[in-house]
Design a protein around this motif. Sequence first.
Motif, PDB file in Angstrom:
ATOM      1  N   HIS A 160       0.109  19.503  -9.399  1.00  0.00           N
ATOM      2  CA  HIS A 160       0.952  20.156  -8.395  1.00  0.00           C
ATOM      3  C   HIS A 160       1.388  19.139  -7.343  1.00  0.00           C
ATOM      4  O   HIS A 160       0.555  18.370  -6.851  1.00  0.00           O
ATOM      5  N   VAL A 161       2.666  19.135  -7.052  1.00  0.00           N
ATOM      6  CA  VAL A 161       3.173  18.360  -5.918  1.00  0.00           C
ATOM      7  C   VAL A 161       3.841  19.371  -4.980  1.00  0.00           C
ATOM      8  O   VAL A 161       4.808  20.029  -5.369  1.00  0.00           O
ATOM      9  N   ASP A 162       3.266  19.509  -3.809  1.00  0.00           N
ATOM     10  CA  ASP A 162       3.708  20.543  -2.858  1.00  0.00           C
ATOM     11  C   ASP A 162       3.801  21.906  -3.550  1.00  0.00           C
ATOM     12  O   ASP A 162       4.762  22.665  -3.374  1.00  0.00           O
ATOM     13  N   PRO A 211       3.702   5.536 -12.645  1.00  0.00           N
ATOM     14  CA  PRO A 211       3.629   7.001 -12.648  1.00  0.00           C
ATOM     15  C   PRO A 211       2.333   7.505 -11.997  1.00  0.00           C
ATOM     16  O   PRO A 211       1.279   6.886 -12.153  1.00  0.00           O
ATOM     17  N   LEU A 212       2.460   8.620 -11.312  1.00  0.00           N
ATOM     18  CA  LEU A 212       1.315   9.240 -10.643  1.00  0.00           C
ATOM     19  C   LEU A 212       0.117   9.383 -11.585  1.00  0.00           C
ATOM     20  O   LEU A 212      -1.029   9.176 -11.189  1.00  0.00           O
ATOM     21  N   LEU A 213       0.399   9.734 -12.876  1.00  0.00           N
ATOM     22  CA  LEU A 213      -0.671   9.940 -13.853  1.00  0.00           C
ATOM     23  C   LEU A 213      -1.659   8.776 -13.863  1.00  0.00           C
ATOM     24  O   LEU A 213      -2.873   8.967 -13.843  1.00  0.00           O
ATOM     25  N   MET A 243       0.833  -1.222   0.000  1.00  0.00           N
ATOM     26  CA  MET A 243       0.000   0.000   0.000  1.00  0.00           C
ATOM     27  C   MET A 243       0.862   1.265   0.000  1.00  0.00           C
ATOM     28  O   MET A 243       1.804   1.370   0.761  1.00  0.00           O
ATOM     29  N   ILE A 244       0.506   2.161  -0.853  1.00  0.00           N
ATOM     30  CA  ILE A 244       1.207   3.438  -0.872  1.00  0.00           C
ATOM     31  C   ILE A 244       0.229   4.505  -0.387  1.00  0.00           C
ATOM     32  O   ILE A 244      -0.915   4.545  -0.821  1.00  0.00           O
ATOM     33  N   LYS A 245       0.724   5.315   0.530  1.00  0.00           N
ATOM     34  CA  LYS A 245      -0.125   6.379   1.086  1.00  0.00           C
ATOM     35  C   LYS A 245       0.083   7.659   0.274  1.00  0.00           C
ATOM     36  O   LYS A 245       1.212   8.070   0.024  1.00  0.00           O
ATOM     37  N   LEU A 246      -1.025   8.263  -0.078  1.00  0.00           N
ATOM     38  CA  LEU A 246      -0.960   9.480  -0.871  1.00  0.00           C
ATOM     39  C   LEU A 246      -1.874  10.533  -0.270  1.00  0.00           C
ATOM     40  O   LEU A 246      -2.863  10.191   0.369  1.00  0.00           O
ATOM     41  N   SER A 256       7.489   7.997  -4.993  1.00  0.00           N
ATOM     42  CA  SER A 256       8.316   9.133  -4.563  1.00  0.00           C
ATOM     43  C   SER A 256       7.496  10.199  -3.850  1.00  0.00           C
ATOM     44  O   SER A 256       8.020  11.261  -3.517  1.00  0.00           O
ATOM     45  N   LEU A 257       6.203   9.933  -3.614  1.00  0.00           N
ATOM     46  CA  LEU A 257       5.325  11.010  -3.155  1.00  0.00           C
ATOM     47  C   LEU A 257       4.912  10.917  -1.690  1.00  0.00           C
ATOM     48  O   LEU A 257       4.016  11.641  -1.261  1.00  0.00           O
ATOM     49  N   ALA A 258       5.581  10.042  -0.941  1.00  0.00           N
ATOM     50  CA  ALA A 258       5.228   9.897   0.474  1.00  0.00           C
ATOM     51  C   ALA A 258       5.368  11.237   1.190  1.00  0.00           C
ATOM     52  O   ALA A 258       6.376  11.924   1.048  1.00  0.00           O
ATOM     53  N   GLY A 259       4.346  11.627   1.929  1.00  0.00           N
ATOM     54  CA  GLY A 259       4.406  12.853   2.711  1.00  0.00           C
ATOM     55  C   GLY A 259       4.210  14.124   1.890  1.00  0.00           C
ATOM     56  O   GLY A 259       4.315  15.227   2.410  1.00  0.00           O
ATOM     57  N   LYS A 260       3.944  13.967   0.583  1.00  0.00           N
ATOM     58  CA  LYS A 260       3.769  15.156  -0.256  1.00  0.00           C
ATOM     59  C   LYS A 260       2.296  15.357  -0.604  1.00  0.00           C
ATOM     60  O   LYS A 260       1.518  14.404  -0.561  1.00  0.00           O
ATOM     61  N   LYS A 261       1.983  16.594  -0.953  1.00  0.00           N
ATOM     62  CA  LYS A 261       0.591  16.912  -1.261  1.00  0.00           C
ATOM     63  C   LYS A 261       0.407  17.075  -2.773  1.00  0.00           C
ATOM     64  O   LYS A 261       1.049  17.918  -3.396  1.00  0.00           O
ATOM     65  N   VAL A 262      -0.497  16.261  -3.303  1.00  0.00           N
ATOM     66  CA  VAL A 262      -0.793  16.306  -4.748  1.00  0.00           C
ATOM     67  C   VAL A 262      -2.107  17.061  -4.947  1.00  0.00           C
ATOM     68  O   VAL A 262      -3.085  16.796  -4.244  1.00  0.00           O
TER      69      VAL A 262
END
Lengths: 165, 715
Positions: A49-51, A20-22, A1-4, A64-70
């Motif tokens: 937007h990422v952060d 990819p995030l897309l 599981m990846i948290k987003l 690569s997006l752990a802890g970041k805001k999309v």
Amino acid sequence: MIKLNVNGRAQNVDVEPEMPLLWVLRDELKLAGTKYGCGIAQCGACTVHVDGQAVRSCVTPVGSLAGKKVVTIEGLGARGLTRVQQAWLEHEVPQCGYCQVGMIMAATALLEKKSKPTDADIDAAMTNLCRCGTYARVRKAIHAAAGTQVAASPEPVLLPNGQKA
Amino acid sequence: MNIAIDRREFLKAGAAVGGGLALEFSIAGAALAQAQGATAPEVTHWILIYPDDRVVIRIARSEMGQGSLTGLAQLVAEELDCDWANVSTEFVSPNEHIKRKRIWGSMSTGGSAGVRTSQEYLRKSGASARTMLVSAAATQWEVPSAECSASAGVITHGPSGRKVTYGKVAAAANKLETPKDVPLRDPKDWKIAGKSMKRLEMPDKVAGKPIYGVDVQLPNMLHASIVQSPVFLGKVKGVDSKAADKMRGVKGIVKGDGGVAVVADNCWRSNQAAKALKIDWDEGSNGAVSSDTITALFKEGLDAKDLPTARKTGDVPAALATAAKVVEAEYASPYLSHATMEPMTSTAWFKQDGTLDVWTSTQNGEASIAAAAEAAGLPLEQVEVHKAMLGGGFGRRGAPQDYVKQSVAIAKQFPGRPVKLIWSREEDMQHGFYRPASRARMKAGLDAQGNMVAMHTVIACPSILALLRPEGIDKGIDSTAVRTFNDSPYTTPNQLVEYAMRNPHVPVGFWRAPGLQNSFYRESFIDEVAHAAGKDPLEFRLAMLKPGDKNRLVLEAAARVAGWGSPLPAGVYRGLAQSDGFGSYTAMVAEVSVNEGRINVHRVVFAIDSGYVVNPDACRAQAEGNVIFCLGQFYEGHTLKDGRIQESNFHDFRIPHIQEMPRVETVLVPTGGFWGGHGEPGALNVVPAVCNAVFAATGKRIRSLPLKDNDVRNA
């Protein structure tokens, strides 16, 4: 599981970290506003937007997006159209509209960084591709959203048969 | 699993469903169904009016950014005389269209023809509906219709002052017969048409809400990616899918004759698995074709004897033999991709009740339903096509419908589950129906006074019609290959146009303004001839255009607005060109500077006479779009090696960026009395106007594109 964190909501997705995030947005979270155009970060149709930064989601591994805001287009206008979107409407920017979500995300990120962008700033930031050819209106709409000068349209309309434009 | 997705079959089938043939559908026994599921009464088959006065106008053509969704609605609303604020639109269902015996006319969206070929029946539908609504109100009031009038969605009985809105009498109007021969308004009295109404789908587009073909989401949907033979017309000999089979989410491999598809639970996974396939291709006989062999084929065509003649006026050999001066030049163009931002896509779902539903971005809903039915082996009535928004079209999504057939063939292997096929950008760019490459040789004769007395043109060009609409070829001539020469308005007394149809294996198709390369050739060459005659390019052209010719009017308009002949800033030069096509007359003046071999286009003035203008701002948007789309020709160009297209994505097929967008001034000169298009005419003059300005700046002629094949550094 990846948290987003997407558009302010915590999401858990069971995907490969290299996806990819897309495609996580489109196929897993069913947020289809973000578009696929090239898969190699050339066209910008997938811009999100990422952060707060405009990134090309087609080459951004979701791992690569752990802890970041999309933030996607669905989150951008969640509380009514933003000034960028309003400027886009006012200047009738889109044609087919496919690239416009990426354009709006890129323009929004640009204005966050530079509230009064010059034409050179716009050229540097707006590397998104549009096949229909909306570029002149993209520029006008960014200036309008920034409150900077919008060159008056010098387009003359001659109507010899009396039809009014 | 082995299904037929052979490319040649696509091509043959593509031809069979091309626009022209669609007219021949006859649906035996199809009942003239009333609009099923409609929640508002129809007042004519184009208009639905709800009790609360909302008006839904049906649109048979497609919206691909050109704005005709709004323009077509304006024409109906103008005659209906409703409140524009109450208007929305819906696309006509292709299935309903078939069942109702093609009541909505052509669904084909191309040739800049949306408005010009449907304006009359659309305006009449609006006028008929207004008449029916007035009649229904008069009947209700028990007064003569002649005492009633309608405006902005309200019917008024003059003598009594009673009023009723359209919504209240729509159900009664629905029961009335549609009147014949309703009068139409004079365009000078238009209130809704002729105005820059905001485009109806814009609020959705700025919010990312429209559903494009790639965006379709359905329950239990699977995703497909496809790999087609890199050499056109090649075949699959064998597939090693061991690696792909084991990849996460993969549900199946579908092998066809000309390609292999992977079906998975996510688009990225299907695409990754497709990359992992090891396919052994039979390249057929085209594995050695290259740009050089194609050029040699065209050159052979230019030298061939006894070619079909597209135009013959006077005696060209005799006139050239006695000319005081002869000018000769050869021009060439490469293959070009449409490169729509949304790649080819289609979703197909075989339902358990034996019907098939397809969702796709299409320029022709009827061609899509025909393609889907054929691929499924189902009667048309059992197929529905849901028209999605198009992420660009430019001709790619009209006649071929190859991706629709593929998606149906793939989904057939997964009955009961929707399968969405999205081509990768690489597949999209390397499996197009390209703007034909071509080569033209022109020879002109001048008399002692510098008047052009003869022009001989030979064109070697693949035939679009031979592939997609063979019944359109007339005595060996494909009109899309010889246009601009066979119908040139120049009064040169001796003209000969010959056509060498040379068809390499590369598929060709309708690319924005099909045949536009001929405007590049003719208008650049006329510039060469004008300079050889020592004459001003504007004066030289005007002397060859009859008084009253609409080409003359737009040329004068463009020259006047651009200030032809007036001083320019240092280093800036002008070029001009004029062409007619797609029902309109156009001229363009470009202002450019050339620095270190780099061309900067500063300003473009574009004049167009389309007879009438339905939405001026949408017309300006098309002009702006055409200019930058065609400036792309200076960068773009496909090359062939080993039978395949070399370029694969936007890194090596460069389309213009924002900084290359010049100022575009659109001069609308609608003279009335005819209806011309806007989607393509603006494309015709961009390349020659810029090239002629480059000559003015540098003394160098650009006779082939892309620009990298030329040296335009100042001589």
